[in-house]
Design a protein around this motif. Structure first.
Motif, PDB file in Angstrom:
ATOM      1  N   ASN A 222      29.044 -30.050  13.359  1.00 43.42           N
ATOM      2  CA  ASN A 222      28.390 -29.352  14.468  1.00 43.42           C
ATOM      3  C   ASN A 222      28.885 -29.924  15.798  1.00 43.42           C
ATOM      4  OD1 ASN A 222      26.751 -27.794  16.055  1.00 43.42           O
ATOM      5  ND2 ASN A 222      24.837 -28.815  15.488  1.00 43.42           N
ATOM      6  N   THR A 223      30.108 -29.553  16.138  1.00 47.26           N
ATOM      7  CA  THR A 223      30.721 -30.002  17.394  1.00 47.26           C
ATOM      8  C   THR A 223      31.781 -28.983  17.772  1.00 47.26           C
ATOM      9  OG1 THR A 223      31.699 -31.906  18.541  1.00 47.26           O
ATOM     10  CG2 THR A 223      32.554 -31.416  16.337  1.00 47.26           C
ATOM     11  N   TYR A 224      32.479 -29.219  18.887  1.00 48.42           N
ATOM     12  CA  TYR A 224      33.562 -28.326  19.275  1.00 48.42           C
ATOM     13  C   TYR A 224      34.716 -29.141  19.845  1.00 48.42           C
ATOM     14  CZ  TYR A 224      30.822 -28.509  23.671  1.00 48.42           C
ATOM     15  OH  TYR A 224      30.096 -28.920  24.763  1.00 48.42           O
ATOM     16  N   PHE A 225      35.909 -28.567  19.715  1.00 48.56           N
ATOM     17  CA  PHE A 225      37.140 -29.294  20.016  1.00 48.56           C
ATOM     18  C   PHE A 225      37.165 -29.815  21.447  1.00 48.56           C
ATOM     19  CE2 PHE A 225      41.620 -29.508  21.333  1.00 48.56           C
ATOM     20  CZ  PHE A 225      42.118 -30.375  20.365  1.00 48.56           C
ATOM     21  N   GLU A 226      36.712 -29.001  22.389  1.00 49.89           N
ATOM     22  CA  GLU A 226      36.785 -29.379  23.811  1.00 49.89           C
ATOM     23  C   GLU A 226      35.916 -30.583  24.123  1.00 49.89           C
ATOM     24  OE1 GLU A 226      38.109 -25.279  23.286  1.00 49.89           O
ATOM     25  OE2 GLU A 226      36.338 -26.381  22.596  1.00 49.89           O
ATOM     26  N   LEU A 227      34.856 -30.795  23.352  1.00 44.48           N
ATOM     27  CA  LEU A 227      33.969 -31.928  23.578  1.00 44.48           C
ATOM     28  C   LEU A 227      34.510 -33.206  22.941  1.00 44.48           C
ATOM     29  CD1 LEU A 227      31.254 -33.125  24.550  1.00 44.48           C
ATOM     30  CD2 LEU A 227      30.225 -32.293  22.411  1.00 44.48           C
ATOM     31  N   GLU A 228      35.026 -33.106  21.717  1.00 43.19           N
ATOM     32  CA  GLU A 228      35.428 -34.297  20.955  1.00 43.19           C
ATOM     33  C   GLU A 228      36.892 -34.201  20.511  1.00 43.19           C
ATOM     34  OE1 GLU A 228      32.181 -36.546  18.713  1.00 43.19           O
ATOM     35  OE2 GLU A 228      31.950 -34.474  18.035  1.00 43.19           O
ATOM     36  N   LYS A 229      37.748 -33.902  21.459  1.00 43.54           N
ATOM     37  CA  LYS A 229      39.162 -33.688  21.153  1.00 43.54           C
ATOM     38  C   LYS A 229      39.773 -34.884  20.425  1.00 43.54           C
ATOM     39  CE  LYS A 229      43.535 -32.496  23.486  1.00 43.54           C
ATOM     40  NZ  LYS A 229      44.351 -33.676  23.161  1.00 43.54           N
ATOM     41  N   HIS A 230      39.582 -36.092  20.948  1.00 40.14           N
ATOM     42  CA  HIS A 230      40.213 -37.277  20.332  1.00 40.14           C
ATOM     43  C   HIS A 230      39.666 -37.521  18.928  1.00 40.14           C
ATOM     44  CE1 HIS A 230      41.991 -41.256  19.876  1.00 40.14           C
ATOM     45  NE2 HIS A 230      40.812 -41.657  19.456  1.00 40.14           N
ATOM     46  N   ALA A 231      38.357 -37.438  18.768  1.00 44.44           N
ATOM     47  CA  ALA A 231      37.750 -37.709  17.458  1.00 44.44           C
ATOM     48  C   ALA A 231      38.222 -36.696  16.425  1.00 44.44           C
ATOM     49  CB  ALA A 231      36.231 -37.688  17.579  1.00 44.44           C
ATOM     50  N   VAL A 450      28.929 -36.903  37.414  1.00 40.85           N
ATOM     51  CA  VAL A 450      28.467 -36.592  36.054  1.00 40.85           C
ATOM     52  C   VAL A 450      27.920 -35.174  35.996  1.00 40.85           C
ATOM     53  CG1 VAL A 450      26.730 -37.140  34.300  1.00 40.85           C
ATOM     54  CG2 VAL A 450      28.050 -38.973  35.354  1.00 40.85           C
ATOM     55  N   ARG A 451      27.161 -34.792  37.018  1.00 42.94           N
ATOM     56  CA  ARG A 451      26.570 -33.453  37.046  1.00 42.94           C
ATOM     57  C   ARG A 451      27.664 -32.385  37.010  1.00 42.94           C
ATOM     58  NH1 ARG A 451      21.464 -31.886  37.943  1.00 42.94           N
ATOM     59  NH2 ARG A 451      20.956 -34.084  38.303  1.00 42.94           N
ATOM     60  N   THR A 452      28.726 -32.611  37.750  1.00 42.44           N
ATOM     61  CA  THR A 452      29.841 -31.653  37.772  1.00 42.44           C
ATOM     62  C   THR A 452      30.527 -31.578  36.409  1.00 42.44           C
ATOM     63  OG1 THR A 452      30.229 -32.026  40.133  1.00 42.44           O
ATOM     64  CG2 THR A 452      32.050 -31.107  38.859  1.00 42.44           C
ATOM     65  N   LYS A 453      30.761 -32.732  35.795  1.00 43.63           N
ATOM     66  CA  LYS A 453      31.413 -32.755  34.482  1.00 43.63           C
ATOM     67  C   LYS A 453      30.563 -32.059  33.427  1.00 43.63           C
ATOM     68  CE  LYS A 453      33.759 -36.291  33.012  1.00 43.63           C
ATOM     69  NZ  LYS A 453      34.206 -37.644  32.596  1.00 43.63           N
ATOM     70  N   VAL A 454      29.247 -32.231  33.502  1.00 48.55           N
ATOM     71  CA  VAL A 454      28.350 -31.588  32.542  1.00 48.55           C
ATOM     72  C   VAL A 454      28.371 -30.071  32.730  1.00 48.55           C
ATOM     73  CG1 VAL A 454      25.915 -31.308  31.881  1.00 48.55           C
ATOM     74  CG2 VAL A 454      26.872 -33.600  32.191  1.00 48.55           C
ATOM     75  N   LYS A 455      28.409 -29.614  33.964  1.00 52.99           N
ATOM     76  CA  LYS A 455      28.475 -28.172  34.222  1.00 52.99           C
ATOM     77  C   LYS A 455      29.774 -27.598  33.654  1.00 52.99           C
ATOM     78  CE  LYS A 455      24.635 -27.568  36.648  1.00 52.99           C
ATOM     79  NZ  LYS A 455      23.500 -26.767  36.112  1.00 52.99           N
ATOM     80  N   GLU A 456      30.881 -28.322  33.818  1.00 54.71           N
ATOM     81  CA  GLU A 456      32.162 -27.861  33.272  1.00 54.71           C
ATOM     82  C   GLU A 456      32.119 -27.818  31.744  1.00 54.71           C
ATOM     83  OE1 GLU A 456      34.879 -30.669  34.911  1.00 54.71           O
ATOM     84  OE2 GLU A 456      34.980 -29.691  36.888  1.00 54.71           O
ATOM     85  N   MET A 457      31.499 -28.833  31.133  1.00 59.65           N
ATOM     86  CA  MET A 457      31.402 -28.854  29.678  1.00 59.65           C
ATOM     87  C   MET A 457      30.473 -27.763  29.171  1.00 59.65           C
ATOM     88  SD  MET A 457      32.647 -30.092  26.971  1.00 59.65           S
ATOM     89  CE  MET A 457      33.578 -31.495  27.636  1.00 59.65           C
ATOM     90  N   SER A 458      29.479 -27.396  29.968  1.00 61.11           N
ATOM     91  CA  SER A 458      28.599 -26.282  29.608  1.00 61.11           C
ATOM     92  C   SER A 458      29.409 -24.996  29.448  1.00 61.11           C
ATOM     93  CB  SER A 458      27.518 -26.106  30.677  1.00 61.11           C
ATOM     94  OG  SER A 458      26.746 -24.951  30.421  1.00 61.11           O
ATOM     95  N   ASP A 459      30.301 -24.749  30.399  1.00 65.03           N
ATOM     96  CA  ASP A 459      31.150 -23.558  30.317  1.00 65.03           C
ATOM     97  C   ASP A 459      32.032 -23.600  29.070  1.00 65.03           C
ATOM     98  OD1 ASP A 459      30.076 -22.681  32.711  1.00 65.03           O
ATOM     99  OD2 ASP A 459      31.721 -23.485  33.939  1.00 65.03           O
ATOM    100  N   LYS A 460      32.553 -24.793  28.748  1.00 68.85           N
ATOM    101  CA  LYS A 460      33.434 -24.931  27.574  1.00 68.85           C
ATOM    102  C   LYS A 460      32.668 -24.742  26.272  1.00 68.85           C
ATOM    103  CE  LYS A 460      36.740 -28.003  29.869  1.00 68.85           C
ATOM    104  NZ  LYS A 460      37.283 -29.392  29.957  1.00 68.85           N
TER     105      LYS A 460
END
Length: 489
Positions: A222-231, A450-460
């Protein structure tokens, strides 16, 4: 082949987060392929009694049948397992005790004419004993890993340390050092290793699970590539690990906000956008009175608006499940509710999705359960990490240090809600101070990076699950994998 009925047997672990995630992937699969049908075999949790959130949820599932998804409650042995067992050993034996019931269900399904072919078992990460049942019927097994790819890699790495390198992991966890784990870019401090490996019994359980993970045909995460690319790339390049399908985020976005008192929603409707701190620590999260008072003082000193899901610790060892206070003022500082009446709400159980999705929520104080983190990212709400038990410390480390998507209150805070014996061996109860909590809340609400990065990850996260997205494609490959089993069974 396209018209051949294909059945999947799902076996989730008996916990709300595990079952909810299982239901979500089941719905996703049947919606993507009309030839799939799923039977979810429900293992009732031990010793929780009636009225708990888990049993209530299970009872609601058993009463309904979604389109091509059916739920079947398995019988429960009345004879209790050994009282002298550790919690992890008890849990393992408890799941194993249900193998005979699964065997009977599958045998009946196979004997039933016109029921279609069973193309796979999809078992929870904690139900790996069911591999043996699937093997008896020559049915391929898949594991549904309800946590993240980084923790999957961590678990498999710890097993390698034990079995291949003869490392004393219990000694390692107390060495206050850092370890290079392949699924992380940053070195992982041993202080954030999960509580389960603090004891030999817990470590044995983790090693047993990890060994069996290597036997399955594939692992669904239960994850997605854009969030955990390295793992994900680390797992995919290790030929000792089965193929990994990242299919998330799998979220129950239909959470019923109507269960929350109307005055809380009405109050949130009147607050400025992104101005409210939401504190919620999951289905097992609660604190003693002294810690509750520290949180209250931190909220009051910070001056931020807040909604606080305050739960009462279990009243007895048997239940283990927190409940709501009839009168929360009994554990709060004197006059706290009166002084904060204009800026905050103290509530009991909270429909988390309904709150995180409200435009007034600007920050989330969380125990870092994986479902909660995925929900916060989906809604673009930054998190301050306060892990409590299980793998939450690893989750918190990944979010704060590895990915920079959260800030911390205390990454290495540990309180084992299952094994009281672990807590009993501590010299003292760790108290997170008012100043530490207030500092974390301020960083949460004021860190614009951090807030900006979280918003970007929300879109992803939202892009990953729609057609053309990474998880959408991964689900398609998974279905092809299932269907390819028809000829081989």
């Amino acid at each position: 082949m396209a018209n051949t009925p294909a059945n999947l047997i799902f076996i989730p672990a008996p916990g709300v987060g595990h079952i909810m995630s299982t239901v979500e992937i089941a719905k996703l699969l049947v919606n993507r392929d009309k030839n799939l049908a799923i039977t979810v075999l429900i293992i009732n949790p031990p010793s929780l009694g009636s009225g708990s959130a888990i049993t209530t949820y299970i009872e609601s599932l058993a009463k309904k049948s979604l389109n091509r998804i059916s739920f079947l409650e398995l019988p429960q042995d009345e004879t209790p397992l050994g009282d002298s067992m550790s919690s992890s050993a008890f849990y393992k034996e408890y799941i194993i005790s249900h193998c005979k019931y699964v065997r009977n269900v599958v045998s009946d399904m196979i004997d039933r004419s016109g029921s279609g072919v069973i193309v796979g078992f999809v078992i929870d990460m904690f139900c790996t004993c069911m591999i043996d049942v699937a093997n008896e019927f020559h049915i391929p097994t898949y594991v549904f890993f309800t946590s993240n790819a980084a923790f999957l890699g961590f678990e498999l790495y710890i097993q390698t340390l034990c079995d291949d390198q003869n490392q004393d992991v219990i000694e390692l966890i107390h060495s206050d050092t850092e370890v290079l784990v392949p699924c992380f870019i940053k070195q992982v401090p041993t202080k954030v290793f999960p509580t389960v490996i603090q004891t030999k019994e817990g470590l044995d359980f983790l090693m047993w699970s990890a060994c069996r993970l290597r036997e399955v045909k594939a692992i669904i995460v239960n994850t997605y590539f854009e969030l955990e690319k390295h793992a994900i790339e680390s797992l995919s390049t290790d030929n000792t690990i089965p193929p990994v399908y990242p299919v998330g985020p799998l979220l129950n976005l239909e959470d019923d906000g109507k269960l929350l008192a109307d005055d809380v929603i009405s109050w949130l409707d009147c607050q400025p956008t992104s101005s409210v701190v939401f504190l919620c620590f999951g289905s097992m999260g609660s604190f003693d009175e002294i810690q509750v008072k520290e949180i209250a003082r931190a909220l009051e000193q910070s001056g931020y608006r807040f909604v606080w899901s305050l739960r009462r610790p279990p009243s007895d060892q048997a239940s283990k499940v927190p409940s709501d206070y009839k009168d929360p003022s009994v554990v709060l500082p004197e006059g706290f509710l009166e002084r904060t009446a204009g800026i905050g709400k103290v509530i009991g159980w909270a429909p988390q999705v309904a709150l995180l999705g409200h435009q007034a929520i600007g920050g989330f104080v969380s125990h870092c359960g994986w479902n909660s983190l995925l929900e916060s990212l989906w809604f673009g709400v930054p998190t301050v990490a306060w892990p409590i038990y299980a793998e939450q410390q690893i989750n918190a480390f990944e979010m704060v240090v590895e990915l920079g998507l959260a800030v911390e209150i205390k990454l290495d805070y540990k309180r084992n809600v299952w094994d009281k014996a672990i807590d009993a061996h501590k010299d003292h109860t760790v108290i997170v101070t008012t100043d530490e909590i207030e500092c974390g809340i301020r960083r949460l609400m004021e860190d614009k990076e951090v807030r900006t990065k979280v918003k970007e990850m929300s879109d992803k996260s939202r892009a990953a699950v729609v057609e053309g997205g990474s998880s959408y494609a991964s689900v398609g490959r998974l279905i092809q994998d299932f269907m390819g089993n028809i000829s081989g069974i």
